[in-house]
Design an enzyme around this catalytic site. Sequence first.
Site, mmCIF file in Angstrom:
data_model
loop_
_atom_site.group_PDB
_atom_site.id
_atom_site.type_symbol
_atom_site.label_atom_id
_atom_site.label_comp_id
_atom_site.label_asym_id
_atom_site.label_seq_id
_atom_site.Cartn_x
_atom_site.Cartn_y
_atom_site.Cartn_z
ATOM 1 N N SER A 185 0.856 -1.080 -0.114
ATOM 2 C CA SER A 185 -0.087 0.008 -0.114
ATOM 3 C C SER A 185 0.911 1.209 0.149
ATOM 4 O O SER A 185 1.813 1.030 0.895
ATOM 5 C CB SER A 185 -0.914 -0.032 1.235
ATOM 6 O OG SER A 185 -1.569 1.012 1.108
ATOM 7 N N GLU A 186 0.641 2.126 -0.819
ATOM 8 C CA GLU A 186 1.730 3.393 -1.257
ATOM 9 C C GLU A 186 1.816 4.097 0.030
ATOM 10 O O GLU A 186 3.046 4.975 -0.075
ATOM 11 C CB GLU A 186 1.292 3.950 -2.460
ATOM 12 C CG GLU A 186 0.068 4.698 -2.586
ATOM 13 C CD GLU A 186 -1.109 3.957 -3.122
ATOM 14 O OE1 GLU A 186 -1.078 2.573 -3.026
ATOM 15 O OE2 GLU A 186 -1.949 4.389 -3.872
ATOM 16 N N ASN A 187 1.102 4.030 0.895
ATOM 17 C CA ASN A 187 1.016 5.026 2.101
ATOM 18 C C ASN A 187 2.385 4.302 2.959
ATOM 19 O O ASN A 187 2.498 4.885 4.418
ATOM 20 C CB ASN A 187 0.160 5.281 2.715
ATOM 21 C CG ASN A 187 -0.758 4.242 3.429
ATOM 22 O OD1 ASN A 187 -0.914 3.110 2.590
ATOM 23 N ND2 ASN A 187 -1.125 4.184 4.533
#
Lengths: 226, 217
Positions: free
Chosen positions: B53-55
């Site tokens: 997940s890019e966060n």
Amino acid sequence: MIDKFVTNMADAMSGIADGATVLVGGFGQVGQPNALIEALIEHGAKDLTVVANNAGTGRAGLARLMELGRVRRIVCSFPRSTGSVVFEELYAAGKIELEIVPQGTLAERMRAAGAGVRAFYTPTAVGTKLAEGKEVREIGGTNCVLETALHGDVALVECWTADRWGNLVFRSSGRNFNPVMAMAGKLTIVQTQHVAELGELDPEVIVTPGIFVNRVIHVPYGDPPL
Amino acid sequence: MSDAVKNSAWSRAEMAAKVAAAIPEGWYVNLGIGIPTLVADFVPATREVVIHSENGLLGMGPAPAKDAIDPWLINAGKQHVTLRTGGSYMHHADSFAMIRGGHIDLCVLGAFEVASNGDIANWATSVNDTAPAVGGAMDLAVGAKRLWVVMEHTTKDGRPRLVDQCQYPLTALAAVDRIYTNLAVLDVVESGFVVREIIDGVSFDELQARTGARLSQ
């Protein structure tokens, strides 16, 4: 003795000038330096450029800073999200400038600023509206857009634990943009949930070494809202 | 939509399950918001697929039970999630280095339109929207080793989403490798769209009639 801790917000905000570029950490409600944003509102600096992933939600924090007319320009990847009412109003009224940056390019532009890289070429955004007006060059058979480093005069960061040298560790997805903004800020101000004695943080797990940090203030507010 | 199409069209869950079935063990996968997020639910627990997940999460797990929510642990869609055993956290620049540096095996995104040359439009809802939210879509579309799109085959009013040229603002050029719609699975190759599978009871010609670009078999 190095001690980057300050004990009040006036000292934490000291020297932030009108017209400053302010990097603000956080993603969603997690890892946002809310107490520092409130202090910046109190401090009164205006004509700011704010760099953050989102353009604020609700009417508090970043949204309030914008509503008070302190923000001239916002640089972000996700301006329009649930509850971004203040931004929507200001933007519709032509009262705030917007620069949309792909999220990875946003992070990398700040990493570059922190690492002394003036600009870099990336294939992200080639052929899209976000590359309009930018230099495009073929490198290794791939078209790439020239993106410049994004410095902050100030970075507002939240962490989980800090020591007096400004060594920082974070908590799960509260890490997000905070370490890279700490690198890219000329004046990096940190709010921390917990304080560790020097030597207490394992050197193998320190995420942001104190060299990237100027001031730390202890703000044990608890958990982000669910 | 004819009754035959309506009755056998894949649901959102069925589309997600199709995608999940095609992901082999060992892949690092980023899932976009919407139907792509559902894909994780259909990867069997015994098959080790590592969700990014890019966060800043690698090894994202399913949603927690209501009484076990960690308020510090959210995904890119800002939903509360868990971290699997073996998972790790990283900051945004490292997270996007995984994406932009070509380390992610597969990204699955939703889209408004995909063109026969692989162009994707999935961020701005109209050419007049001056403040659309791009998030990580442009980085993901360009950076992942493979890009699969999951979307309805047509718009609500029946206009094709698979087209010769995108009308919506582009997210990336020539980036899409495969599309899962509610009617078919298609690959994007040099010559355009190639149909790999069609739902029961729908002919190739009927699928072609709902598509804005030439299909091949």
